[in-house]
Design an enzyme around this catalytic site. Structure first.
Site, short mmCIF file in Angstrom:
data_model
loop_
_atom_site.label_atom_id
_atom_site.label_comp_id
_atom_site.label_asym_id
_atom_site.label_seq_id
_atom_site.Cartn_x
_atom_site.Cartn_y
_atom_site.Cartn_z
N ASP A 65 -16.37 8.94 -1.95
CA ASP A 65 -15.13 8.66 -1.23
C ASP A 65 -14.68 9.96 -0.58
O ASP A 65 -15.13 11.05 -0.97
CB ASP A 65 -14.06 8.12 -2.18
CG ASP A 65 -12.84 7.56 -1.47
OD1 ASP A 65 -12.88 7.42 -0.23
OD2 ASP A 65 -11.83 7.28 -2.14
N CYS A 116 -15.89 3.50 0.44
CA CYS A 116 -14.84 2.57 0.85
C CYS A 116 -14.32 2.83 2.25
O CYS A 116 -13.60 2.00 2.80
CB CYS A 116 -13.70 2.58 -0.17
SG CYS A 116 -12.82 4.15 -0.27
N HIS A 119 -7.09 1.29 -7.03
CA HIS A 119 -7.37 0.53 -5.80
C HIS A 119 -8.20 -0.69 -6.18
O HIS A 119 -9.36 -0.82 -5.80
CB HIS A 119 -8.13 1.43 -4.83
CG HIS A 119 -8.12 0.95 -3.41
ND1 HIS A 119 -7.51 -0.23 -3.01
CD2 HIS A 119 -8.66 1.49 -2.27
CE1 HIS A 119 -7.66 -0.38 -1.71
NE2 HIS A 119 -8.35 0.64 -1.23
N ARG A 124 0.88 -1.17 0.00
CA ARG A 124 0.00 0.00 0.00
C ARG A 124 0.92 1.22 0.00
O ARG A 124 1.61 1.49 0.98
CB ARG A 124 -0.89 -0.03 1.24
CG ARG A 124 -1.90 1.11 1.35
CD ARG A 124 -2.77 0.89 2.59
NE ARG A 124 -3.64 2.01 2.87
CZ ARG A 124 -4.90 2.13 2.43
NH1 ARG A 124 -5.41 1.17 1.67
NH2 ARG A 124 -5.63 3.17 2.75
N GLN A 135 -10.26 -2.95 -3.54
CA GLN A 135 -11.48 -2.35 -3.04
C GLN A 135 -12.65 -2.63 -3.96
O GLN A 135 -13.77 -2.92 -3.53
CB GLN A 135 -11.30 -0.83 -2.88
CG GLN A 135 -12.56 -0.09 -2.45
CD GLN A 135 -13.02 -0.50 -1.07
OE1 GLN A 135 -12.25 -0.42 -0.11
NE2 GLN A 135 -14.27 -0.93 -0.94
N ARG A 173 -14.16 -6.88 2.22
CA ARG A 173 -12.75 -6.76 1.87
C ARG A 173 -12.01 -8.07 2.18
O ARG A 173 -11.12 -8.47 1.42
CB ARG A 173 -12.11 -5.60 2.65
CG ARG A 173 -12.53 -4.20 2.20
CD ARG A 173 -12.08 -3.85 0.80
NE ARG A 173 -10.66 -3.95 0.63
CZ ARG A 173 -9.79 -2.99 0.95
NH1 ARG A 173 -10.22 -1.84 1.48
NH2 ARG A 173 -8.49 -3.14 0.74
#
Length: 308
Positions: free
Chosen positions: A226, A265, A135, A108, A138, A293
């Site tokens: 987001d 998310c 991403h 990450r 996700q 997830r």
């Protein structure tokens, strides 16, 4: 050939569909089990996942750790401050060392070119836990959540309100692979990466850019938002001011279909990108999305190791 998961297109539409089916089956099979119990087949027994965090994390950290445990393996968690990568060791050297010691690497990080360099020098699978460009993990969880709640992906109308960020780039990429449409409402200067839009449109998805939130939300099956200011971004005040007209609120949700759902998310900033009445309301799927997830990461890991 090593299977890296840097973007959704690395797997492709057929593999992504297979991952989603596997995630659904595995989640159902362990429905009443303790979280730490290993799946009956323990497909990644004795495997070790190296996890590198150069950005703070809650869901990515816990979900990948739980994913590899439920699959029978173990993980090693590192951050830049506790490894030589944070003191100037090259990405190339880090990749070569970890390839000798672990079975896969999840990272990450900020710059997408860093994960590309890591993958180019690794002999084990490299998985994108988040970069500034995309991403993908996700979005596997998001698609899983929508399917669980009765939303067929082909022809689905997904509306995104806010910043044209890495999460949106991966949603657009998924639209091309899974044949749904994306309506994007964002202020000028904050558009998503054009390359993802071009690729999705070439694959048959309708990807439309609006400057008006009501137009984007009208008749949508899904509304997505987001956070507006990502970790480490400057000029937060100016960006929030530009984004405020793109907030998801009750009026926006009323423009969508009556059975529309809301995704985010997380982490969320209530009163900024979304109002509490939406994210904490009956149309919100954010807690299912967060839990998924784990199940999404499991399918990603299994694909990377050639089990899917």
């Amino acid at each position: 050939m090593t299977r890296n998961f840097l973007n959704l297109s690395d797997a492709g539409g057929n593999a992504l569909a297979a991952m989603l089916n596997d995630a659904i089956d595995r989640k159902q099979a362990r429905k009443t089990w303790p979280k730490g119990k290993v799946d009956a087949d323990a497909p990644l027994s004795d495997h070790v996942l190296a996890m590198i965090f150069e950005k703070s994390s809650t869901r990515t950290r816990v979900s990948f750790d739980m994913a590899i445990r439920q699959l029978g393996g173990t993980s090693i968690v590192m951050d830049s401050g506790s490894m030589q990568l944070g003191r100037g060791e090259t990405v190339d050297d880090t990749a070569k060392v970890l390839s000798r010691m672990c079975d896969a690497i999840m990272i990450r990080t900020d710059d997408h070119s860093k994960i590309e360099e890591l993958a180019a020098n690794s002999s084990v699978p490299v998985i994108n836990g988040l970069t500034d460009l995309s991403h993908p993990c996700q979005i596997v969880a998001d698609l899983l959540t929508l399917i669980e709640h009765g939303k067929a992906l082909p022809g689905l109308e997904v509306a995104w309100l806010g910043d044209g960020n890495n999460v949106l780039n991966s949603i657009v990429e998924a639209a091309g692979l899974m044949k749904f449409n994306v309506r994007i409402a964002c202020p000028e200067g904050y558009d998503p990466d054009q390359n993802f839009i071009v690729a999705a449109q070439a694959a048959g998805a309708n990807v439309t850019l609006y400057r008006d939130t009501m137009e984007a939300a009208a008749g949508a099956d899904v509304i997505v938002a987001d956070t507006w200011v990502s970790m480490g971004q400057d000029h937060a005040d100016a960006k929030i001011e530009a984004m405020m007209p793109f907030q998801v609120n009750d009026v926006i949700m009323e423009q969508a279909k009556s059975d529309a759902v809301f995704l985010h998310c997380l982490p969320a900033h209530r009163g900024e990108e979304v109002m509490p009445s939406v994210i904490d309301g009956p149309q919100s799927l954010v807690w299912d999305e967060a839990e998924n997830r784990i199940h999404a990461q499991k399918s990603v890991l299994l694909w990377a190791f050639g089990h899917i």
